[in-house]
Design an enzyme around this catalytic site. Structure first.
Site, mmCIF file in Angstrom:
data_model
loop_
_atom_site.group_PDB
_atom_site.id
_atom_site.type_symbol
_atom_site.label_atom_id
_atom_site.label_comp_id
_atom_site.label_asym_id
_atom_site.label_seq_id
_atom_site.Cartn_x
_atom_site.Cartn_y
_atom_site.Cartn_z
ATOM 1 N N ARG A 86 9.357 6.664 6.991
ATOM 2 C CA ARG A 86 10.193 6.109 5.917
ATOM 3 C C ARG A 86 10.654 7.147 4.891
ATOM 4 N NH1 ARG A 86 7.113 1.326 3.474
ATOM 5 N NH2 ARG A 86 5.301 2.040 4.648
ATOM 6 N N TYR B 258 -6.891 11.068 1.641
ATOM 7 C CA TYR B 258 -5.612 10.948 2.346
ATOM 8 C C TYR B 258 -4.594 11.923 1.774
ATOM 9 C CZ TYR B 258 -7.954 6.952 4.186
ATOM 10 O OH TYR B 258 -8.875 6.181 4.823
ATOM 11 N N LEU C 216 -7.097 13.050 5.704
ATOM 12 C CA LEU C 216 -6.229 12.617 6.806
ATOM 13 C C LEU C 216 -4.769 12.915 6.458
ATOM 14 C CD1 LEU C 216 -7.846 9.242 7.931
ATOM 15 C CD2 LEU C 216 -8.514 11.610 8.392
HETATM 16 C C1 UD1 Z 1 -5.126 2.133 5.845
HETATM 17 C C2 UD1 Z 1 -6.406 1.297 5.951
HETATM 18 C C3 UD1 Z 1 -6.252 0.047 5.069
HETATM 19 C C4 UD1 Z 1 -5.956 0.455 3.636
HETATM 20 C C5 UD1 Z 1 -4.716 1.339 3.598
HETATM 21 C C6 UD1 Z 1 -4.493 1.879 2.221
HETATM 22 C C7 UD1 Z 1 -7.254 1.629 8.206
HETATM 23 C C8 UD1 Z 1 -7.357 1.068 9.567
HETATM 24 N N1 UD1 Z 1 -6.608 0.901 7.315
HETATM 25 O O1 UD1 Z 1 -4.106 1.346 6.419
HETATM 26 O O2 UD1 Z 1 -7.451 -0.724 5.093
HETATM 27 O O3 UD1 Z 1 -5.745 -0.695 2.837
HETATM 28 O O4 UD1 Z 1 -4.882 2.471 4.485
HETATM 29 O O5 UD1 Z 1 -3.291 2.582 2.191
HETATM 30 O O6 UD1 Z 1 -7.781 2.697 7.942
HETATM 31 N N2 UD1 Z 1 -3.572 8.812 9.706
HETATM 32 C C9 UD1 Z 1 -3.864 9.878 10.513
HETATM 33 N N3 UD1 Z 1 -4.022 9.667 11.857
HETATM 34 C C10 UD1 Z 1 -3.897 8.448 12.406
HETATM 35 C C11 UD1 Z 1 -3.583 7.359 11.558
HETATM 36 C C12 UD1 Z 1 -3.448 7.572 10.213
HETATM 37 O O7 UD1 Z 1 -3.992 11.013 10.063
HETATM 38 O O8 UD1 Z 1 -4.054 8.350 13.620
HETATM 39 C C13 UD1 Z 1 -3.406 9.039 8.260
HETATM 40 C C14 UD1 Z 1 -1.985 8.751 7.818
HETATM 41 O O9 UD1 Z 1 -1.204 9.921 7.835
HETATM 42 C C15 UD1 Z 1 -2.181 8.243 6.406
HETATM 43 C C16 UD1 Z 1 -3.559 7.599 6.447
HETATM 44 O O10 UD1 Z 1 -4.211 8.131 7.564
HETATM 45 O O11 UD1 Z 1 -2.230 9.272 5.491
HETATM 46 C C17 UD1 Z 1 -3.511 6.094 6.482
HETATM 47 O O12 UD1 Z 1 -2.866 5.701 7.654
HETATM 48 P P1 UD1 Z 1 -1.934 4.446 7.706
HETATM 49 O O13 UD1 Z 1 -1.462 4.259 9.082
HETATM 50 O O14 UD1 Z 1 -0.922 4.537 6.623
HETATM 51 O O15 UD1 Z 1 -2.987 3.297 7.376
HETATM 52 P P2 UD1 Z 1 -2.646 1.896 6.787
HETATM 53 O O16 UD1 Z 1 -2.105 1.065 7.865
HETATM 54 O O17 UD1 Z 1 -1.871 2.026 5.558
#
Ligand code: UD1
Ligand code: CA
Length: 453
Positions: A15, A99, A8
């Site tokens: 930030r 990720y 992902l």
């Molecule tokens: C996510 C997890 C959380 C975990 C945390 C660890 C979910 C719902 N939650 O939360 O349980 O503890 O990671 O860091 O999965 N991304 C996409 N497309 C999207 C959304 C996100 O590609 O639509 C990617 C982001 O770029 C990032 C990763 O997925 O690399 C995680 O997304 P982020 O929004 O940071 O999730 P957290 O809220 O941190």
């Protein structure tokens, strides 16, 4: 069992406060996403699928490779939605989610995780945290079995007290994924399709959930801002420094050493402080590198010495050769065994034979210099006429007088000598002296100009 990996990398990374997409920010000279892709490759999957969104084109361009399948997630509607975009391309028995902004995850850790996943079992990488705020929490039943992941923002105070956090990295049986992702809802605190909701669905379907933990929490640390990026950088560098020391390298200060690429090292290598190694560097036994040197894509043969403040890029030092302090060796600079390049000497596409010397203040470009030839201070090869490059060839045991300008194309035969200050425009035969300078004229009784009173 076959494996697909989904990475992902669609998120914005506000930030970072940067025009560069977050996953392209570098750790140790490679983008964060580049590190994750490299680790994914070590697992030899049948497919690597990178979900891109913010800065999609730049990410695609930066990482382009035949074995990567880029999948566009036009709108970032959550991690579950992100994985769903890759579904049409997934066909393996196991799917591993990684990720793009979690760069230090190690292949060994992922292998342990993958050993746990099966048709009836998910495998989740979790981490025990002193401060788990922000993380999804791993909810277990009385028997200690994982039953769900609850996101921080959706968690009750009791759930927030759980210190076992979700790293986000998980492995699932591929056959079930489409069904689970299709059933996700965004009815939660963040209005997102959470990948983490798959856990409770799997449990409801009668699957079990195994957990593994990384050896080091920094392996699963993401970088959301430049402070976290710097922490990952230091961690990476310390790990690299330890590995080199274990291989027989003395680092004067492991905290002041940077590896931005790959290095192979022999034994009894000495590296002083503030040395940066970039690209692919080969360092053989007994090499010494002084302080403040940058060495990129270069080879240092046995016993070679790079003295302080030297910059090497695409260079090779033969056995026992030395350069610096303040040497600049550019691509194609090759020093034969025992050759010497001293301070403020620049080499570009220049080969020095065995024992040849250029001690001070010279530019040698497009040059072939024979064994034991000595280049006087201030010698310049004039290799460029503004449009074309020309070659300077010197035989063995040549002696080039100080401040000679060698106008290429030009050849100096074996044992030729040039007088200091010469402009050499014609070939010099072997065993001869070339003088190419104005004759000295003395004016006796010469009065210097006087200042007016
Ligand atoms: C996510 C997890 C959380 C975990 C945390 C660890 C979910 C719902 N939650 O939360 O349980 O503890 O990671 O860091 O999965 N991304 C996409 N497309 C999207 C959304 C996100 O590609 O639509 C990617 C982001 O770029 C990032 C990763 O997925 O690399 C995680 O997304 P982020 O929004 O940071 O999730 P957290 O809220 O941190
Ligand atoms: Ca995050």
């Amino acid at each position: 069992m076959s494996l697909d990996i989904v990475i992902l990398a669609a998120g914005q990374g506000t930030r970072m406060r940067s025009a560069l997409p977050k996953v392209l920010h570098p750790v140790a000279g490679n983008s964060m996403l580049g590190h994750v892709v490299a680790t994914a490759r070590q697992l030899a999957p049948q497919g690597i699928h990178v979900v891109i969104g913010h800065g999609a084109e730049r990410v695609r361009e930066a990482l382009a490779a035949d074995d990567l399948n880029f999948v566009l997630q036009a709108e970032q509607l959550g991690t579950g939605h992100a994985v769903a975009q890759a579904l049409p391309a997934l066909s393996a028995e196991r799917v591993l989610i990684l990720y793009g902004d979690v760069p230090l995850i190690e292949a060994d850790t992922l292998q342990r995780l993958l050993a746990q996943v099966g048709p009836d079992r998910l495998a989740l990488l979790t981490v025990d945290l002193v401060d788990p705020s922000g993380y999804g929490r791993i909810v277990r039943d009385a028997a200690g079995q994982v039953v769900a992941i609850v996101e921080h923002k959706d968690a009750t105070p009791e759930q927030r007290a759980i210190c076992e956090g979700n790293t986000g990295i998980l492995a699932v049986p591929g056959a079930r994924l489409a069904d689970w992702l299709g059933r996700l809802s965004n009815d939660n605190a963040q209005g997102e399709f959470y990948l983490t909701d798959v856990i409770a669905m799997a449990v409801a379907d009668g699957l079990t959930v195994a957990t593994e933990q990384p050896l080091d929490a920094l392996e699963v640390q993401g970088a959301n801002d430049r402070i976290q990026l710097a922490q990952l950088e230091r961690h990476y560098q310390l790990r690299a420094a330890r590995r080199l020391m274990a291989q027989g390298v003395t680092l004067r200060d492991p905290a002041r050493f940077d590896l931005r690429g790959e290095v192979s090292v022999g034994r009894d290598v000495l590296i002083d402080v503030n040395v940066i190694l970039e690209g692919r560097v080969t360092i053989e036994d007994g090499v010494e590198i002084g302080p403040n040197c940058t060495i990129k894509d270069s080879t240092l043969r046995r016993g070679a010495q790079v003295k302080a403040n030297s910059h090497l890029d695409g260079a090779e030092l033969g056995e026992g050769a030395d350069c610096g302090p303040f040497a600049r060796l550019r691509p194609g600079a090759v020093l034969g065994a025992g050759a010497h390049v001293g301070n403020f000497v620049e080499l570009k596409n220049a080969v020095l034979g065995e024992g040849a010397k250029a001690g001070h203040l010279s530019y040698l470009g497009d040059a072939e210099i024979g064994a034991r030839t000595n280049i006087g201070a201030g010698t310049i090869t004039c290799n460029y006429d503004g449009a074309n490059k020309f070659k300077t060839v010197m035989g063995e045991d040549v002696f080039v007088g100080s401040n000679s300008a060698l106008v290429a194309p030009v050849t100096l035969g074996d044992r030729a000598t040039t007088g200091a200050g010469s402009v050499i425009t014609e070939d010099v035969p072997a065993d001869s002296l070339a003088l190419g300078r104005g004759r000295q004229r003395n004016i006796e009784g010469w009065q210097r100009p006087q200042k007016k009173r």
